[in-house]
Write an enzyme that holds these catalytic residues in place. Structure first.
Site, PDB file in Angstrom:
ATOM      1  N   ASP A  19     -10.074   4.018   0.392  1.00 50.28           N
ATOM      2  CA  ASP A  19     -10.687   5.392  -0.598  1.00 50.28           C
ATOM      3  C   ASP A  19     -12.006   5.839   0.404  1.00 50.28           C
ATOM      4  O   ASP A  19     -12.859   5.076   0.887  1.00 50.28           O
ATOM      5  CB  ASP A  19     -11.225   4.611  -2.173  1.00 50.28           C
ATOM      6  CG  ASP A  19     -10.637   5.455  -3.221  1.00 50.28           C
ATOM      7  OD1 ASP A  19     -10.871   6.983  -2.413  1.00 50.28           O
ATOM      8  OD2 ASP A  19     -11.268   5.107  -3.946  1.00 50.28           O
ATOM      9  N   HIS A  62     -11.192  12.831   6.070  1.00 44.97           N
ATOM     10  CA  HIS A  62      -9.773  12.515   6.211  1.00 44.97           C
ATOM     11  C   HIS A  62      -9.233  11.946   7.771  1.00 44.97           C
ATOM     12  O   HIS A  62      -8.948  11.339   8.556  1.00 44.97           O
ATOM     13  CB  HIS A  62      -8.698  13.517   5.359  1.00 44.97           C
ATOM     14  CG  HIS A  62      -8.457  13.337   4.252  1.00 44.97           C
ATOM     15  ND1 HIS A  62      -9.012  11.766   3.681  1.00 44.97           N
ATOM     16  CD2 HIS A  62      -8.704  14.592   3.390  1.00 44.97           C
ATOM     17  CE1 HIS A  62      -8.582  11.874   2.413  1.00 44.97           C
ATOM     18  NE2 HIS A  62      -8.235  14.195   1.652  1.00 44.97           N
ATOM     19  N   LEU A 120       2.407  -6.792  14.441  1.00 46.83           N
ATOM     20  CA  LEU A 120       2.151  -6.724  13.485  1.00 46.83           C
ATOM     21  C   LEU A 120       3.210  -5.757  12.682  1.00 46.83           C
ATOM     22  O   LEU A 120       3.794  -4.984  12.978  1.00 46.83           O
ATOM     23  CB  LEU A 120       0.709  -6.032  14.025  1.00 46.83           C
ATOM     24  CG  LEU A 120       0.272  -5.839  12.496  1.00 46.83           C
ATOM     25  CD1 LEU A 120      -0.283  -6.660  11.318  1.00 46.83           C
ATOM     26  CD2 LEU A 120      -0.916  -4.323  12.657  1.00 46.83           C
TER      27      LEU A 120
HETATM   28  C1  FPP Z   1      -8.653   8.132  -0.272  1.00 43.88           C
HETATM   29  O1  FPP Z   1      -9.904   8.880  -0.108  1.00 43.88           O
HETATM   30  C2  FPP Z   1      -7.672   8.869   0.931  1.00 43.88           C
HETATM   31  C3  FPP Z   1      -6.326   9.172   1.421  1.00 43.88           C
HETATM   32  C4  FPP Z   1      -6.338   9.628  -0.626  1.00 43.88           C
HETATM   33  C5  FPP Z   1      -6.087   9.122   1.736  1.00 43.88           C
HETATM   34  C6  FPP Z   1      -6.118   8.409   2.592  1.00 43.88           C
HETATM   35  C7  FPP Z   1      -5.660   9.235   4.026  1.00 43.88           C
HETATM   36  C8  FPP Z   1      -6.027   8.549   5.368  1.00 43.88           C
HETATM   37  C9  FPP Z   1      -7.160   7.904   5.884  1.00 43.88           C
HETATM   38  C10 FPP Z   1      -5.159   9.498   6.646  1.00 43.88           C
HETATM   39  C11 FPP Z   1      -3.580   9.752   6.467  1.00 43.88           C
HETATM   40  C12 FPP Z   1      -3.105   8.401   6.987  1.00 43.88           C
HETATM   41  C13 FPP Z   1      -2.512   8.059   8.039  1.00 43.88           C
HETATM   42  C14 FPP Z   1      -2.148   6.991   8.250  1.00 43.88           C
HETATM   43  C15 FPP Z   1      -3.195   8.906   9.008  1.00 43.88           C
HETATM   44  P1  FPP Z   1     -10.230  10.215  -1.365  1.00 43.88           P
HETATM   45  O2  FPP Z   1      -9.781  11.537  -1.012  1.00 43.88           O
HETATM   46  O3  FPP Z   1      -9.797   9.653  -2.322  1.00 43.88           O
HETATM   47  O4  FPP Z   1     -11.994   9.848  -0.747  1.00 43.88           O
HETATM   48  P2  FPP Z   1     -11.857  10.323  -2.027  1.00 43.88           P
HETATM   49  O5  FPP Z   1     -11.913   8.638  -3.606  1.00 43.88           O
HETATM   50  O6  FPP Z   1     -14.049   9.731  -1.579  1.00 43.88           O
HETATM   51  O7  FPP Z   1     -11.927  11.113  -2.524  1.00 43.88           O
END
Ligand code: FPP
Length: 247
Positions: free
Chosen positions: A28, A45, A139
């Site tokens: 997150d 992201h 893994l």
């Molecule tokens: C949370 O940050 C993260 C996500 C919703 C997406 C997580 C995805 C990735 C790290 C990349 C995609 C994955 C792969 C496997 C390639 P948020 O957007 O909720 O952050 P915020 O809480 O600060 O808004």
């Protein structure tokens, strides 16, 4: 498939024998990381995907058996269309770029959740990665995509009820997406919030929980080592008493 020897683990400040078998991560804070830098959320992201690369590699090299990451929750479907488009593009790019190295390192990839919601290009890319790595011995990398813990439980209960009119914990466990990865030992959540957010509800029954304010793009292997050291210091009783019988 562990790459590091005991002495190398100790050099990292880790304790051989106290490495969690199954680590789960709620990644997150990407959006806030980007906003704080005056960048669009998509840049967060992208930085998050870069952080993920080294975490997967390190998790594999220290000999953990399974890593389950929350890439896209069922709730994330409510995000604006263009952010969903960016995430889908990053997923495809990630698999295209990383699959050969993951395969060479023996990583077995499995998506968990309802992939059918995604555009065909995402589905095909993920399925191809699963097929290519299906027999790998290293893994177990479970990537939660359009995943929700309650939905997983409903599915598992329905399937086990179909098998036996009287499901028990073993039959339900068998029908979880993560059946071959077992229970989660350590659940990490970055980004400062301290909640579970419908992730692996059954599997975290006895997990140690680790929360950090560090936002996911800044979660380096040094941060993971901190979490692993914290885990190594926890006393896990699984509801019982200490092994010496003392309270
Ligand atoms: C949370 O940050 C993260 C996500 C919703 C997406 C997580 C995805 C990735 C790290 C990349 C995609 C994955 C792969 C496997 C390639 P948020 O957007 O909720 O952050 P915020 O809480 O600060 O808004």
């Amino acid at each position: 498939m562990r790459k590091y020897s005991d002495s190398e683990l100790k050099a990292f400040g880790l304790i051989p024998g106290r490495i969690p078998k199954h680590i789960a991560i709620v990644m997150d804070g990407n959006g806030r990381w980007a906003t704080a830098k005056g960048l669009p959320r998509g840049a967060g992201h992208r930085a998050g995907v870069n952080a993920l690369r080294d975490i997967i590699r390190f998790t594999s090299d220290i000999g953990a058996e399974a890593l389950t990451i929350y890439a896209f929750s069922t709730e994330n479907r409510k995000r604006p269309k263009d952010e969903i488009g960016i995430l889908c593009g990053l997923l495809i790019e990630y698999f295209n770029r990383e699959i050969d190295e993951l395969h060479a390192n023996g990583v077995r990839i499995k998506s968990i959740g309802d992939l059918s919601w995604f555009p065909t290009a995402v589905q095909e890319t993920v399925r191809a990665a699963e097929v290519k790595t299906a027999n790998n011995p290293g893994l177990k990398l479970n990537i939660a995509l359009n995943y929700g813990g309650r939905a997983e439980l409903v599915r598992a209960m329905r399937l086990s009820f179909r098998e036996t009119g009287e499901p028990d914990e073993d039959t339900i466990s068998k029908y979880l997406y993560t059946a071959d990865s077992g229970d989660v030992d350590l659940l990490i959540r970055t980004g400062g919030d301290e909640r579970v957010s419908n992730f692996l509800l059954w599997q975290i029954a006895y997990a140690e929980l680790y929360f950090t304010d560090v936002k996911w793009p800044d979660f380096t292997r040094e941060e993971l080592i901190r979490a692993l050291q914290d885990f190594a210091g926890r006393e896990r009783r699984f509801g019982g008493l200490k092994s010496d019988g003392a309270k």
